[in-house]
Enzyme design. Structure first.
Site, mmCIF file in Angstrom:
data_model
loop_
_atom_site.group_PDB
_atom_site.id
_atom_site.type_symbol
_atom_site.label_atom_id
_atom_site.label_comp_id
_atom_site.label_asym_id
_atom_site.label_seq_id
_atom_site.Cartn_x
_atom_site.Cartn_y
_atom_site.Cartn_z
ATOM 1 N N GLY A 101 -40.590 -11.910 0.877
ATOM 2 C CA GLY A 101 -40.013 -12.238 2.156
ATOM 3 C C GLY A 101 -38.608 -11.642 2.184
ATOM 4 O O GLY A 101 -38.175 -11.439 3.199
ATOM 5 N N THR A 102 -37.932 -11.921 0.890
ATOM 6 C CA THR A 102 -36.503 -11.863 1.153
ATOM 7 C C THR A 102 -36.278 -10.513 1.193
ATOM 8 O O THR A 102 -35.315 -9.782 2.034
ATOM 9 C CB THR A 102 -35.694 -12.119 -0.134
ATOM 10 O OG1 THR A 102 -35.931 -13.668 -0.254
ATOM 11 C CG2 THR A 102 -34.650 -11.890 -0.259
ATOM 12 N N GLN A 158 -41.959 -19.766 7.552
ATOM 13 C CA GLN A 158 -42.532 -21.095 7.515
ATOM 14 C C GLN A 158 -43.578 -21.308 8.512
ATOM 15 O O GLN A 158 -44.383 -22.393 8.429
ATOM 16 C CB GLN A 158 -41.340 -22.364 7.785
ATOM 17 C CG GLN A 158 -40.347 -22.300 6.880
ATOM 18 C CD GLN A 158 -40.784 -22.559 5.350
ATOM 19 O OE1 GLN A 158 -41.772 -23.378 5.383
ATOM 20 N NE2 GLN A 158 -40.205 -21.989 4.286
ATOM 21 N N SER A 173 -43.612 -14.252 4.118
ATOM 22 C CA SER A 173 -43.970 -14.274 2.780
ATOM 23 C C SER A 173 -45.028 -15.107 2.338
ATOM 24 O O SER A 173 -45.369 -16.137 2.605
ATOM 25 C CB SER A 173 -42.501 -15.269 2.001
ATOM 26 O OG SER A 173 -42.607 -15.575 0.903
ATOM 27 N N ALA A 174 -45.699 -14.425 1.313
ATOM 28 C CA ALA A 174 -47.174 -14.694 1.097
ATOM 29 C C ALA A 174 -47.044 -16.035 0.485
ATOM 30 O O ALA A 174 -48.171 -16.871 0.371
ATOM 31 C CB ALA A 174 -47.905 -13.667 0.466
ATOM 32 N N CYS A 189 -25.893 -31.103 -4.937
ATOM 33 C CA CYS A 189 -26.114 -31.680 -6.167
ATOM 34 C C CYS A 189 -27.572 -30.989 -6.747
ATOM 35 O O CYS A 189 -27.624 -30.933 -7.814
ATOM 36 C CB CYS A 189 -26.281 -33.188 -6.261
ATOM 37 S SG CYS A 189 -25.218 -34.051 -5.287
#
Lengths: 509, 509
Positions: free
Chosen positions: A69-70, A180, A197-198, A323
């Site tokens: 996806g990126t 999403q 994105s799969a 964090c």
């Protein structure tokens, strides 16, 4: 062992497994070759493309597969910007986009392009006024606008229809990062480019997709080859692609029923968490949201410890707290929304999650938060506070953070209004700088201490100044800029702003 | 059904299948996440990296996984060039590198960089003198030199040790594209960067790898994230990566025995083909070559038809002829070597190929070539010629090529030495341009006709001029520049050169 991190990756759908094996057995050859093995691979690739295109409601020749996806997003942004370079070089992105979009935007800036980051409201929805103003400012010559279909950290669904209408008006292409939501449905129309994105719908890692509508100017740069319309170089990862297409179809077949079911479970969490755990804030839009995702933040806790505590209790969740990542900066999403980042927990339910699993999570959560808070020596009345102020666990927790076991507190009877910056340089030196009629002030030195310690120290001393009195917190952790104002909002005090690392808070009650 | 295209992609090794399934079941989560599913994925990714690094003889932290061998090469070239941009911007590549390297070189040029393409000899080995001269010319300030370990089309092994020594001397980093040899062994030392592709050793499509030796300046540009040392953005395709590492280890375990066995089978093909099929040329280095690969070219045939004929006979091979690709230009490798490109066939044997399969191929090859030649109306004596000149098949084959069913032939008794360019403009108009003492000439108009037609027409008329006479072939197919000189070499005639589209050939015997 419930896995509640669907928004990162879903367990593979059973059909993904079958399809992947079949494609490995039948489609291992190079699909550009003319021999029978090549033709067989080509057939599988074509079939996967047709199936995915049907799921997405686009033409097969509008769809290319990407290695993630990126990569799909990087190519989408770069290709659209290059295609429009004669029109303009302004890229518009919402401030809460996936980091892949923000990285592409930075690369665009590094190459001399201009980027506008559009703000969002406290629920995470892009500000339509800012969208309209940004488009107007460029007189329709903005190069591209990128907007996610829903936010990956807080689940807020974006007003895509409205933004698409603005973009059509301004004749500016709209790129929708639908990562999403593709598991559930297609975004509303009006977009020019779409990515996914799969991993988010039950396919394997290693597959993204990019749809470029006919008529969209598109020209990816860099070294390319003849693969995937000349837009995605390198041999496509066929077994994973075939599995991705099969699982998308399967996910969609179950989406309507499953999304309603998960929505009810998420409602249960949204309602229960603030009741079960004191000092928590559920973030994101209460209605316009993903069906399966809820995010909340807990005062006086750090996200990574919370995540570990929940993991030990058997629950896998995610966190947008500083964090929990290697970067030591709080989530850019929470920052853009201006909400509490400390003790952040994202719960995203995979299809099939049961009510019993959610109830078990809600039963385990209070003790997990209490145990984490106890280690950080929080103010009284926060669950772990009572035992924490004297217990050995609390002491070792305290020394584990940098900057000493307790903050230095300097009292001042002078003008707290003016001593803030002076106090920042040396703790108690501001004492006596003024005397007459000013509210009593306190300075807490939390420099070098990581979130959520500055807020914990603030909470512990706020009652030591009278109502109207000022506490100045010296804190250089970036999360303090988010968490001190959020704490004030949640506890009913007034945040007066920051000067450098000095945050000033007025006690209100 | 023998598959002889191992150099494109190998059938997956059985362990790849097992490893891929196990990784899909156990390693589907995001390996950057802290929960148990994420940690499990991380363990698998780390184990795959350690295994692959052990196979490659490098440190795990020198190795990153890429979505394909092509992407690994693109990143390797770009990262090394950017890392050295203060030293110099000259990229050196051999002229027979994989297209991924050549595309990266073009992108470098498009960005203002300089590229030198180093020539090769007729066997395809890079010319060491050119390497030395190019490095000397830049005074050690060349940015990068790229050289494959062995050529993917003709199998020639490159003199890597010598080139590595030159690079070390000049302090110029060497990038080795080891795609074709990693299944067998590691390249000799001295390199700074190394790339490979899992498809070539029995792993799945969708995995490449990049090794960057410690101390190498390396700085990929463009949008990046924290994945794979910050060099390969996007979630890694874990199931395929795990399968790739497992199959590399398995391939190496069998490599020594298998390479010797295949080398013997390839020797059999190399010896037999010229004996079984007239007018063929085996190309590539006879000794310094890949164990499993042999390439030959057949006069008077086109590669795509040959490939189809062999496919129908049950054999899957590849071709570097122009006719077999969508680009309509002959293989840049054959072009750089200056060898015949027409009727090109690449045979690359996967592990496990039997002697019986090779024998069956050798038995089928002559008829496959004959049938293809027959359709193209070749000169007499080439196997298919006798029936082709009058048969119906030949006629339909003839009309299928553009530019008419037969070339226009114009005879000239004038000075063929000077009429070449005039003849090119209008066929017979050069007749009578000169009269005294010059050899009789012929002009063949094959403009608009695709390979191998220009060579076929040339072969048909060469006997119509006396020894010392000149045939001028008008041909605008790019392959003619390669194939007419190659034909002359093979048939013992003299190629006098080309002026525009006019190629001049002197009959020698």
């Amino acid at each position: 062992m419930p896995y509640f991190d669907a928004a990162s990756a879903l367990p593979p759908h059973p059909v993904a497994r079958q399809a992947m094996l079949a494609a490995l057995d039948e489609g291992w050859a190079d699909p550009t070759r003319l021999h029978r093995e090549g033709r067989r691979a080509r057939l599988l690739l074509d079939a996967a493309r047709e199936s995915a295109a049907e799921s997405l409601g686009c033409r097969p020749d509008e769809l290319v597969f990407a290695p993630s996806g990126t990569r799909a997003l990087h190519t989408a942004v770069a290709g659209a910007l290059t295609g429009r370079r004669r029109v303009g070089n302004r890229l518009l992105v919402s401030a809460v986009e996936h980091s892949a979009v923000l990285h592409a935007a930075e690369a665009h800036e590094a190459g001399g392009g201009r980027v506008s980051r559009l703000g969002v409201d406290r629920e995470g929805r892009v500000l339509l006024e800012e969208v309209r103003a940004a488009l107007a400012e460029e007189k329709g010559a903005a190069a591209l606008l990128c907007l996610q279909s829903a936010n990956h950290e807080v689940g807020t669904v974006q007003p895509l229809s409205e933004v698409a209408a603005y973009c059509l008006d301004a004749r500016v292409p709209l790129l929708v990062d639908a990562a999403q939501t593709l598991a559930w449905q297609n975004p509303p129309g009006g977009w020019s480019l779409l990515t996914g994105s799969a991993q988010k719908w039950g396919g394997p890692a290693g597959v993204g997709l990019l749809v470029v509508r006919k008529g969209t100017r598109f020209a990816p740069a860099g070294p390319l080859d003849e693969r995937e319309r000349g837009w995605m170089p390198g041999a496509p990862g066929l077994p994973a692609i075939v599995a991705a297409a099969a699982s998308l179809r399967a996910a969609r077949a179950e989406a309507a029923v499953e999304s309603e079911r998960l929505r009810t479970l998420v409602d249960r969490i949204r309602t229960a968490v603030p009741q079960l755990v004191p000092d928590t804030e559920v973030v994101g839009h209460p209605q316009e949201r993903l069906p399966h995702l809820v995010t909340f933040s807990c005062l006086y806790a750090d996200g990574e410890s919370l995540l570990h505590a929940l993991d030990q209790a058997g629950f896998s969740v995610s966190s947008g707290s500083s964090c929990s990542s290697s970067t030591l900066t709080p989530s850019h999403v929470l920052r853009a929304m201006g909400v509490l980042s400390e003790g952040n927990v994202r719960v995203s339910l995979p299809p099939g999650t049961t009510g019993a699993e959610v109830d078990a999570f809600l039963a385990a959560l209070p003790e997990a938060v209490r145990s984490v808070r106890a280690r950080l020596d929080p103010p009284a009345g926060t669950g772990g506070g009572a035992t924490a102020t004297s217990g050995g666990t609390a002491a070792s927790g305290g020394t584990a953070t940098s900057g000493g076991t307790a903050a230095d507190v300097a009292e001042t009877s002078g003008s707290a209004e003016t001593s803030g910056s002076a106090a920042a340089t040396g703790g108690g030196e501001a004492a006596g700088a003024g005397t007459a009629g000013a509210p009593v002030g306190l300075t807490v030195d939390a420099l070098g201490r990581r979130c959520p310690m500055p807020v914990i120290e603030l909470a512990k001393v706020i009652d030591r100044v009278p109502v109207g009195g000022i506490v100045t917190v010296l804190a250089d952790d970036e999360a303090a800029r988010l968490d001190i104002p959020a704490w004030c909002r949640m506890r009913g005090h007034r945040y007066l702003g920051a000067e450098g690392t000095a945050h000033r808070v007025a006690r209100e009650k």
